[in-house]
Structure formats: structure tokens, C-alpha cells
Write a protein that holds these residues in place. Sequence first.
Motif, PDB file in Angstrom:
ATOM      1  N   LEU A  54      16.313  -5.643  -6.189  1.00 24.53           N
ATOM      2  CA  LEU A  54      15.968  -4.284  -5.790  1.00 24.53           C
ATOM      3  C   LEU A  54      16.407  -4.027  -4.353  1.00 24.53           C
ATOM      4  O   LEU A  54      16.494  -4.964  -3.550  1.00 24.53           O
ATOM      5  N   HIS A  55      16.631  -2.767  -4.043  1.00 25.31           N
ATOM      6  CA  HIS A  55      16.983  -2.347  -2.689  1.00 25.31           C
ATOM      7  C   HIS A  55      16.053  -1.215  -2.259  1.00 25.31           C
ATOM      8  O   HIS A  55      15.519  -0.492  -3.101  1.00 25.31           O
ATOM      9  N   PRO A  56      15.848  -1.034  -0.961  1.00 27.93           N
ATOM     10  CA  PRO A  56      15.018   0.083  -0.499  1.00 27.93           C
ATOM     11  C   PRO A  56      15.516   1.409  -1.080  1.00 27.93           C
ATOM     12  O   PRO A  56      16.717   1.617  -1.229  1.00 27.93           O
ATOM     13  N   THR A 106       7.922   4.654  -3.766  1.00 32.95           N
ATOM     14  CA  THR A 106       8.006   3.357  -3.085  1.00 32.95           C
ATOM     15  C   THR A 106       6.751   2.537  -3.352  1.00 32.95           C
ATOM     16  O   THR A 106       5.687   3.076  -3.685  1.00 32.95           O
ATOM     17  N   CYS A 107       6.891   1.257  -3.158  1.00 32.36           N
ATOM     18  CA  CYS A 107       5.765   0.344  -3.312  1.00 32.36           C
ATOM     19  C   CYS A 107       4.662   0.703  -2.314  1.00 32.36           C
ATOM     20  O   CYS A 107       3.473   0.694  -2.651  1.00 32.36           O
ATOM     21  N   ASP A 167       9.309  -0.350   1.264  1.00 29.66           N
ATOM     22  CA  ASP A 167      10.379   0.603   0.990  1.00 29.66           C
ATOM     23  C   ASP A 167      11.075   0.373  -0.345  1.00 29.66           C
ATOM     24  O   ASP A 167      11.937   1.154  -0.737  1.00 29.66           O
ATOM     25  N   LEU A 168      10.708  -0.694  -1.042  1.00 29.64           N
ATOM     26  CA  LEU A 168      11.288  -0.943  -2.361  1.00 29.64           C
ATOM     27  C   LEU A 168      10.624  -0.020  -3.384  1.00 29.64           C
ATOM     28  O   LEU A 168       9.477   0.409  -3.194  1.00 29.64           O
ATOM     29  N   ASN A 199       0.923   1.774  -3.500  1.00 36.02           N
ATOM     30  CA  ASN A 199      -0.240   0.974  -3.089  1.00 36.02           C
ATOM     31  C   ASN A 199      -1.227   1.769  -2.243  1.00 36.02           C
ATOM     32  O   ASN A 199      -2.433   1.589  -2.364  1.00 36.02           O
ATOM     33  N   SER A 200      -0.724   2.655  -1.388  1.00 35.46           N
ATOM     34  CA  SER A 200      -1.636   3.411  -0.521  1.00 35.46           C
ATOM     35  C   SER A 200      -2.576   4.302  -1.330  1.00 35.46           C
ATOM     36  O   SER A 200      -3.717   4.519  -0.925  1.00 35.46           O
TER      37      SER A 200
END
Length: 193
Positions: free
Chosen positions: A131-133, A22-23, A44-45, A27-28
Motif C-alpha cells: 500500500l501507498h499513502p 485513510t487509516c 496516511d495509508l 481510527n479517529s
Amino acid sequence: DERPQMKVKLDYDFYMSKSEVTCGEFNSLMRDETGLALKCESEDLPATDVSYCDAVLFANAKSKAVGKDTAYTHGKVSFDAEKHCTNIESLEFHPGNESFRLPTEAEWIWGAEKFGKKDNCWNSDNSGFSLHPVCSKSSGESELCDIYGNALEFVNDWKGRFQNVEYLNYVGATESRSVGQRVVKGGSYRDAP
């Protein structure tokens, strides 16, 4: 488009993540690791607009975050102005290390055939071209979510010339040779089912 089709047997255990990264997860880890932060509408994407090098650095960062060895060793790393990795010198892949890594093309195909559902993916027929989660179209606990759609996925391999033979534990072409392209799998929300 890689021909002829090869047969590959795998005689070892490996794990695949149930979903695309997930994005939010990307990123984290990468904000601190390289300074890269993807611009996403939702955490959630799936993480998209990443280079193969970004994916390798993410895998190493995820391994280090949980105290595992890394699957990739390398020399100097180059970045663009947005902190995307553009080159990794002396990159070496260590598939035997207990670590997070990109799957080989053979592992991806095995996982997709055994745990994916082609009729249960985000594609050009049902995605609204967006895009979807991750896992929002999953139907089963053991199913690999979005493996046939939503976002394309890197595998570890270079594109190479196949031979009409059977390989044991094939890890893909180890260098770019004349083709010079990495392999992506899965299809996306823009592709036909």
C-alpha cells in the motif's frame, strides 16, 4: 462479471471523496464508535481489512460527527473479538439523506470514468506489492486519487443480476438474493493495471 451490462443515468447531484478513507481518519472515528482500531504502518495509508459492515458504521459515524443525518439505519450489530462488525440486522439504506455513505456501483463507475486516471494508480507494476499513502500518485486537483488502484473499495450494492435495459438512478440490488456478495471496485496494488 455482472452481465449483461446495464446503462444507468443519474439525474441528481452527489459528491465523492477525493481519496480512499485513510487509516488515521477511520481510527479517529471508530475507536470511540465501536472500539475498532486498525493496525496500520502509517495513518496516511488507506483503511484496509475492514468489513462492509465496518464501512457502513464508519459512514454513519462520519455523518454524525459533522451533524448530518445518517444514510443507514439498522437493528442489532454483532462484533468479533477484534471489534470488527460481522453482521448488521435490519440494515436499510437511505440514499436521499444528506449524509456520508458508500457510493452506489453506478456512482462509482461514473466518478471513475469522469475523474479517475487508469495510468495514474498504484498497481502490481509499480507498487512494490504494498500500500501507498493516499493521493501519493495524483496529478490533478479534480482527479479522484487511487480509484483504480492501491486498495479495493466497497460500494453500497449487493451483487445482482443485471438486465439489458436503461435505469434511472439505479441504487443496486437491495438484497443479497442467491448471490450473497457485496460489490468491490477499483483494483489494488496487487492487480495488473
